[in-house]
Write a protein that holds these residues in place. Structure first.
Motif, short mmCIF file in Angstrom:
data_model
loop_
_atom_site.label_atom_id
_atom_site.label_comp_id
_atom_site.label_asym_id
_atom_site.label_seq_id
_atom_site.Cartn_x
_atom_site.Cartn_y
_atom_site.Cartn_z
N CYS A 275 55.95 10.03 12.81
CA CYS A 275 57.13 9.17 12.85
C CYS A 275 57.19 8.41 11.54
O CYS A 275 56.15 8.01 11.00
N ALA A 276 58.39 8.25 11.01
CA ALA A 276 58.55 7.52 9.75
C ALA A 276 59.73 6.59 9.87
O ALA A 276 60.75 6.94 10.47
N THR A 277 59.60 5.42 9.31
CA THR A 277 60.71 4.47 9.33
C THR A 277 60.98 3.98 7.93
O THR A 277 60.11 4.03 7.06
N GLY A 278 62.20 3.54 7.71
CA GLY A 278 62.53 3.10 6.36
C GLY A 278 63.83 2.34 6.29
O GLY A 278 64.50 2.13 7.29
N LEU A 279 64.14 1.95 5.08
CA LEU A 279 65.39 1.24 4.81
C LEU A 279 66.30 2.11 3.94
O LEU A 279 65.94 3.26 3.64
N SER A 280 67.39 1.58 3.51
CA SER A 280 68.39 2.37 2.80
C SER A 280 67.92 2.84 1.42
O SER A 280 68.58 3.66 0.80
N THR A 281 66.79 2.35 0.94
CA THR A 281 66.26 2.85 -0.33
C THR A 281 65.80 4.30 -0.20
O THR A 281 65.62 4.98 -1.20
N GLY A 282 65.62 4.73 1.04
CA GLY A 282 65.14 6.09 1.26
C GLY A 282 63.63 6.20 1.31
O GLY A 282 63.10 7.26 1.63
N GLU A 283 62.95 5.12 1.00
CA GLU A 283 61.49 5.14 1.09
C GLU A 283 61.10 5.13 2.57
O GLU A 283 61.47 4.23 3.31
N LEU A 284 60.34 6.13 2.96
CA LEU A 284 59.89 6.24 4.34
C LEU A 284 58.41 5.93 4.44
O LEU A 284 57.63 6.33 3.57
N PHE A 285 58.06 5.26 5.52
CA PHE A 285 56.67 4.88 5.77
C PHE A 285 56.24 5.54 7.08
O PHE A 285 56.90 5.36 8.11
N PHE A 286 55.15 6.27 7.00
CA PHE A 286 54.73 7.06 8.13
C PHE A 286 53.70 6.34 9.00
O PHE A 286 52.87 5.57 8.50
N GLY A 287 53.76 6.63 10.29
CA GLY A 287 52.70 6.23 11.18
C GLY A 287 51.52 7.17 11.05
O GLY A 287 51.56 8.13 10.26
N GLU A 288 50.47 6.91 11.82
CA GLU A 288 49.26 7.73 11.73
C GLU A 288 49.42 9.08 12.42
O GLU A 288 48.60 9.98 12.21
N GLY A 289 50.46 9.22 13.22
CA GLY A 289 50.72 10.50 13.83
C GLY A 289 50.14 10.67 15.21
O GLY A 289 49.21 9.97 15.62
N SER A 290 50.71 11.62 15.92
CA SER A 290 50.19 12.04 17.23
C SER A 290 49.80 13.50 17.11
O SER A 290 50.65 14.34 16.79
N ARG A 291 48.52 13.77 17.31
CA ARG A 291 48.06 15.16 17.17
C ARG A 291 48.08 15.82 18.53
O ARG A 291 47.32 15.45 19.43
N LEU A 292 48.94 16.82 18.65
CA LEU A 292 49.13 17.54 19.90
C LEU A 292 48.46 18.90 19.83
O LEU A 292 48.67 19.66 18.89
N THR A 293 47.65 19.18 20.82
CA THR A 293 47.04 20.49 20.98
C THR A 293 47.56 21.10 22.26
O THR A 293 47.48 20.47 23.32
N VAL A 294 48.11 22.30 22.15
CA VAL A 294 48.62 23.01 23.32
C VAL A 294 47.69 24.19 23.61
O VAL A 294 47.46 25.04 22.74
N LEU A 295 47.13 24.22 24.81
CA LEU A 295 46.18 25.29 25.20
C LEU A 295 46.86 26.29 26.13
O LEU A 295 47.81 25.95 26.84
#
Lengths: 113, 111
Positions: B91-111
């Motif tokens: 997930c990434a959030t940002g302002l109108s400058t276009g700079e996006l800041f990412f979260g640490e992520g969710s790692r999904l494993t599908v078995l």
């Protein structure tokens, strides 16, 4: 298909040297350009943004943009082992909202002591 | 200033199940984007939400959906999971400058 191209590497750089990373993009209308650093197992971290032709310096990092050549680069001066990571080039077209970035595949940089 | 928060960080599912991932943006950021990262395809844009409306959508099947709430928090859902959905979802959030800041992520494993 809009594309962002980077050399995948690995780019091996001696400690203290300059690392030079290149990126080309296909969408001539692109407006905003970014460099992200991603350590293994971590999420991308924004390190540079550039919007107009020329150079932009921030500490040991310099981003260079040439819209006519559709080319953006990143220089890392005085490379340190902590700079070892994958560097991602990202481009925003400017017409579809700022949240949509097109990423290159990334260049892996390895700084050797 | 708190960063982007994603939950859960890791999850394991089996084929056919569905999953919901959550993202809380940086305070003041109204744009929330979702990306999928895999070794083979790299970082690919899924969709972007702004003020509770989907503003952009990437080239993913309809099994991938999302929404944004009035407090800018966002969720994404993947239904009928396939093995190929195993990835790091960012997930990434940002302002109108276009700079996006990412979260640490969710790692999904599908078995």
């Amino acid at each position: 298909q809009k594309e962002v191209e980077q050399n995948s590497g690995p780019l091996s750089v001696p400690e203290g040297a300059i690392a030079s990373l290149n990126c080309t993009y296909s969408d001539r209308g692109s407006q905003s350009f970014f460099w992200y650093r991603q350590y293994s197992g971590k999420s991308p971290e924004l390190i540079m943004s550039i919007y107009s032709n020329g150079d932009k310096e921030d500490g040991r990092f310099t981003a260079q943009l040439n819209k006519a050549s559709q080319y953006v680069s990143l220089l890392i001066r005085d490379s340190q082992p902590s700079d070892s990571a994958t560097y991602l080039c990202a481009v925003n077209s400017g017409v579809e909202g700022w949240g949509k970035l097109q990423f290159g595949a990334g260049t892996q940089v390895v700084v050797t002591p | 200033k708190a960063g982007v928060t994603q939950t859960p960080r890791y999850l394991i599912k089996t084929r056919g199940q569905q999953v919901t991932l959550s993202c809380s943006p940086i305070s003041g950021h109204r744009s929330v984007s979702w990306y999928q990262q895999t070794p083979g395809q790299g970082l690919q844009f899924l969709f972007e939400y702004f003020s509770e409306t989907q503003r952009n959508k990437g080239n993913f099947p309809g099994r991938f959906s999302g929404r944004q709430f009035s407090n800018s928090r966002s969720e994404m859902n993947v239904s009928t999971l396939e093995l190929g959905d195993s990835a790091l979802y960012l997930c990434a959030t940002g302002l109108s400058t276009g700079e996006l800041f990412f979260g640490e992520g969710s790692r999904l494993t599908v078995l």
